[in-house]
Design a protein around this motif. Structure first.
Motif, PDB file in Angstrom:
ATOM      1  N   GLY A  39     -12.532  10.323  -1.837  1.00  0.00           N
ATOM      2  CA  GLY A  39     -12.237   9.547  -0.619  1.00  0.00           C
ATOM      3  C   GLY A  39     -10.742   9.321  -0.444  1.00  0.00           C
ATOM      4  N   TYR A  40     -10.071   8.876  -1.504  1.00  0.00           N
ATOM      5  CA  TYR A  40      -8.619   8.608  -1.423  1.00  0.00           C
ATOM      6  C   TYR A  40      -7.856   9.884  -1.092  1.00  0.00           C
ATOM      7  CZ  TYR A  40      -9.737   4.142  -3.621  1.00  0.00           C
ATOM      8  OH  TYR A  40     -10.257   2.913  -3.882  1.00  0.00           O
ATOM      9  N   LEU A  41      -8.214  10.986  -1.767  1.00  0.00           N
ATOM     10  CA  LEU A  41      -7.490  12.249  -1.542  1.00  0.00           C
ATOM     11  C   LEU A  41      -7.688  12.755  -0.109  1.00  0.00           C
ATOM     12  CD1 LEU A  41      -7.956  14.184  -4.914  1.00  0.00           C
ATOM     13  CD2 LEU A  41      -5.951  12.969  -4.098  1.00  0.00           C
ATOM     14  N   GLU A  42      -8.933  12.669   0.380  1.00  0.00           N
ATOM     15  CA  GLU A  42      -9.199  13.135   1.750  1.00  0.00           C
ATOM     16  C   GLU A  42      -8.394  12.331   2.768  1.00  0.00           C
ATOM     17  OE1 GLU A  42     -13.435  13.306   2.189  1.00  0.00           O
ATOM     18  OE2 GLU A  42     -13.515  15.176   1.026  1.00  0.00           O
ATOM     19  N   ILE A  89      -0.915  10.554   3.782  1.00  0.00           N
ATOM     20  CA  ILE A  89       0.234  10.795   2.915  1.00  0.00           C
ATOM     21  C   ILE A  89       1.566  10.415   3.584  1.00  0.00           C
ATOM     22  CG2 ILE A  89       0.592  13.259   3.509  1.00  0.00           C
ATOM     23  CD1 ILE A  89       0.727  13.391   0.204  1.00  0.00           C
ATOM     24  N   TYR A  90       1.568  10.494   4.952  1.00  0.00           N
ATOM     25  CA  TYR A  90       2.802  10.147   5.680  1.00  0.00           C
ATOM     26  C   TYR A  90       2.863   8.670   6.048  1.00  0.00           C
ATOM     27  CZ  TYR A  90       2.663  15.193   5.989  1.00  0.00           C
ATOM     28  OH  TYR A  90       2.582  16.524   5.654  1.00  0.00           O
ATOM     29  N   ASP A  91       1.751   7.958   5.781  1.00  0.00           N
ATOM     30  CA  ASP A  91       1.693   6.537   6.117  1.00  0.00           C
ATOM     31  C   ASP A  91       2.167   5.724   4.906  1.00  0.00           C
ATOM     32  OD1 ASP A  91       1.043   3.938   6.644  1.00  0.00           O
ATOM     33  OD2 ASP A  91      -0.915   4.385   7.529  1.00  0.00           O
ATOM     34  N   GLU A  92       3.329   5.152   5.038  1.00  0.00           N
ATOM     35  CA  GLU A  92       3.933   4.461   3.892  1.00  0.00           C
ATOM     36  C   GLU A  92       3.119   3.258   3.426  1.00  0.00           C
ATOM     37  OE1 GLU A  92       8.036   3.678   4.201  1.00  0.00           O
ATOM     38  OE2 GLU A  92       8.542   5.811   4.032  1.00  0.00           O
ATOM     39  N   LYS A  93       2.245   2.752   4.342  1.00  0.00           N
ATOM     40  CA  LYS A  93       1.457   1.575   3.969  1.00  0.00           C
ATOM     41  C   LYS A  93       0.365   1.931   2.951  1.00  0.00           C
ATOM     42  CE  LYS A  93       1.730  -0.764   8.239  1.00  0.00           C
ATOM     43  NZ  LYS A  93       0.973  -0.645   9.469  1.00  0.00           N
ATOM     44  N   ILE A  94      -0.119   3.174   3.057  1.00  0.00           N
ATOM     45  CA  ILE A  94      -1.244   3.503   2.162  1.00  0.00           C
ATOM     46  C   ILE A  94      -0.971   4.611   1.142  1.00  0.00           C
ATOM     47  CG2 ILE A  94      -3.044   2.684   3.747  1.00  0.00           C
ATOM     48  CD1 ILE A  94      -3.599   5.745   4.258  1.00  0.00           C
ATOM     49  N   ASN A  95       0.063   5.424   1.363  1.00  0.00           N
ATOM     50  CA  ASN A  95       0.201   6.601   0.482  1.00  0.00           C
ATOM     51  C   ASN A  95       0.330   6.235  -1.001  1.00  0.00           C
ATOM     52  OD1 ASN A  95       2.829   5.787   0.681  1.00  0.00           O
ATOM     53  ND2 ASN A  95       3.572   7.658   1.691  1.00  0.00           N
ATOM     54  N   LEU A  96       1.169   5.287  -1.314  1.00  0.00           N
ATOM     55  CA  LEU A  96       1.344   4.929  -2.721  1.00  0.00           C
ATOM     56  C   LEU A  96       0.114   4.174  -3.241  1.00  0.00           C
ATOM     57  CD1 LEU A  96       3.298   5.063  -5.080  1.00  0.00           C
ATOM     58  CD2 LEU A  96       4.169   2.824  -4.426  1.00  0.00           C
ATOM     59  N   LYS A  97      -0.402   3.294  -2.367  1.00  0.00           N
ATOM     60  CA  LYS A  97      -1.570   2.483  -2.747  1.00  0.00           C
ATOM     61  C   LYS A  97      -2.772   3.377  -3.102  1.00  0.00           C
ATOM     62  CE  LYS A  97      -4.447  -0.873  -0.487  1.00  0.00           C
ATOM     63  NZ  LYS A  97      -4.651  -1.397   0.839  1.00  0.00           N
ATOM     64  N   THR A 120      -2.721   6.617  -3.836  1.00  0.00           N
ATOM     65  CA  THR A 120      -2.446   7.480  -4.998  1.00  0.00           C
ATOM     66  C   THR A 120      -2.682   6.687  -6.279  1.00  0.00           C
ATOM     67  OG1 THR A 120      -0.697   8.430  -3.648  1.00  0.00           O
ATOM     68  CG2 THR A 120      -0.771   9.144  -5.934  1.00  0.00           C
ATOM     69  N   LYS A 121      -2.245   5.421  -6.290  1.00  0.00           N
ATOM     70  CA  LYS A 121      -2.446   4.581  -7.478  1.00  0.00           C
ATOM     71  C   LYS A 121      -3.937   4.356  -7.736  1.00  0.00           C
ATOM     72  CE  LYS A 121       1.769   1.850  -7.888  1.00  0.00           C
ATOM     73  NZ  LYS A 121       2.391   0.582  -7.509  1.00  0.00           N
ATOM     74  N   LYS A 122      -4.686   4.146  -6.626  1.00  0.00           N
ATOM     75  CA  LYS A 122      -6.135   3.910  -6.769  1.00  0.00           C
ATOM     76  C   LYS A 122      -6.827   5.153  -7.327  1.00  0.00           C
ATOM     77  CE  LYS A 122      -7.129   0.097  -3.793  1.00  0.00           C
ATOM     78  NZ  LYS A 122      -8.025  -0.494  -2.875  1.00  0.00           N
ATOM     79  N   ALA A 123      -6.417   6.340  -6.806  1.00  0.00           N
ATOM     80  CA  ALA A 123      -7.004   7.588  -7.303  1.00  0.00           C
ATOM     81  C   ALA A 123      -6.696   7.739  -8.784  1.00  0.00           C
ATOM     82  CB  ALA A 123      -6.453   8.779  -6.515  1.00  0.00           C
ATOM     83  N   SER A 124      -5.455   7.426  -9.151  1.00  0.00           N
ATOM     84  CA  SER A 124      -5.044   7.547 -10.549  1.00  0.00           C
ATOM     85  C   SER A 124      -5.851   6.591 -11.439  1.00  0.00           C
ATOM     86  CB  SER A 124      -3.546   7.250 -10.646  1.00  0.00           C
ATOM     87  OG  SER A 124      -3.195   7.000 -11.959  1.00  0.00           O
TER      88      SER A 124
END
Ligand code: ATP
Ligand code: MG
Length: 355
Positions: free
Chosen positions: A151-154, A161-169, A171-175
């Motif tokens: 879900g996070y990757l999709e 990935i271009y949305d600064e509000k969610i991209n890092l969040k 990626t961290k959740k997927a990790s």
């Protein structure tokens, strides 16, 4: 030979018919023969001679039928179920005609064999059920983080990935989910290794009290976060040298103390005690947390078993910790026990061999 093959393929009724016909025809022939041969003799002598002859013929017919079609077959069944291997030197069948004893022995052996097979079957059924349950648990536990990662990757691929509000969040959740999957696989591998018959312990001598102190130090921050008082119980801090796999006992203590903190109360207390038990040392980890009902206790060492799945999952638990603890103590040939009262607290204790 012809009669032999007829008998071999016949039903018991036909065998009885053929054998009684043989005896009846023989009786008739014997009477005719006696009449011709002993014409001048008294009647009682002819009857006597005929009786002996008929007895001999009857004996041979019945004996060979019983021996060939009943006794040998029972012997064969008995032999195969009791695993008795008769060598060529063994007493030949004919000279050991203890048929009655053999039939009784065969009956007892068949009953015992049946009992053992039923037991084995029930054990296999239980194992099969356990295996299915275990596989179901593995799929379930791995499926959840896997779908989360997907879900996070999709979302990221679709522009997140271009949305600064969610991209890092995201990626961290997927990790975090990848880490959870890796932990499950690692824990399962550890249990599998511990269950492997070829597993070898790397035992060494070390001071168990020092190890407890080190672990308390390493978990201090975690304990403070929960305002939990983590300490060695007063008067139970004597030094003991034990012989065990230090790394593994480190993991046992870590798992038990982390559980005590996880399932302990805010501002609660976690105490570790060391007791001298002659050849062994008893190590106990006690908390005054949520505790457990008595009927839950026998199951808590099972893989993936959690009393409150949601609570445990929120706390990052997979339900493999206590199973690992139990296996580690078992490969040390030592014991582990638990006492607990719901709402009051729990005490986990295990023994170690003194050096
Ligand atoms: N000290 C404790 N007090 C109350 N309940 C406990 C305690 N220790 C274990 N339990 C119960 O036993 C269950 C199994 O414990 P276990 O350590 O195997 O799994 P976990 O803590 O849920 O996950 P993890 O694999 O991360 O250790 C827990 O989910 C919890 O319900
Ligand atoms: Mg745990």
């Amino acid at each position: 030979m012809a009669i032999n093959s007829i008998l071999k393929n016949s039903t018991p009724r036909l065998v009885a018919l053929i054998s009684s016909s043989i005896i009846a025809i023989s009786t008739l022939l014997v009477f005719i023969l006696c009449k011709i041969l002993f014409t001048g003799m008294p009647g009682w002598l002819i009857i006597f001679a005929a009786t002996i002859l008929i007895f001999a013929i009857g004996y041979i017919v019945v004996y060979s039928l019983v021996e060939r079609f009943i006794y040998r077959k029972i012997k064969l069944i008995y032999k195969s179920i009791s695993d008795t291997k008769l060598s060529t030197k063994d007493t030949p069948l004919k000279s050991s005609m203890k048929s009655v004893k053999l039939i009784e022995d065969a009956e007892v052996a068949v009953l015992n064999w049946q009992k053992s097979k039923i037991k084995e079957l029930n054990k296999q059924k239980k194992l099969d059920k356990y295996r299915k349950e275990f596989l179901g648990n593995v799929f379930h536990e791995l499926k959840t983080p896997l779908f989360n990662i997907q879900g996070y990757l999709e979302t990221l691929i679709e522009g997140g990935i271009y949305d600064e509000k969610i991209n890092l969040k995201f990626t961290k959740k997927a990790s975090k989910n990848v880490k959870r999957m890796a932990k499950i696989v690692e824990d399962l591998q550890m249990i599998a290794n511990l269950q492997d018959a070829s597993f070898v312990l790397s035992a060494e001598k070390f001071d168990i009290t020092d190890l407890v102190k080190d672990i308390i130090e390493s978990l201090e921050v975690r304990a403070k976060k929960k305002k939990n008082k983590l300490e060695i119980k007063e008067g139970c801090n004597q030094s003991f040298t034990v012989i065990a796999d230090r790394e593994m006992i480190h993991q046992v203590l870590n798992n038990l103390i982390i559980n005590a903190l996880k399932y302990g109360k805010e501002s609660g207390k976690t105490q570790i005690s060391l007791y001298d038990m002659n050849e062994n040392v008893l190590v106990e980890v006690s908390d005054n947390g949520i505790g457990m009902d008595k009927d839950q206790l026998p199951r808590i060492f099972e893989r993936f078993y959690r009393i409150d799945k949601n609570r445990s999952r929120k706390l990052g638990g997979t339900g493999l910790g206590l199973s690992i603890v139990k296996h580690i103590i078992e490969v040390h040939n030592q014991t582990i026990h638990v006492r607990s009262t719901a709402g009051v607290g729990s005490t986990f204790g295990f023994t170690l061999k003194k050096a």
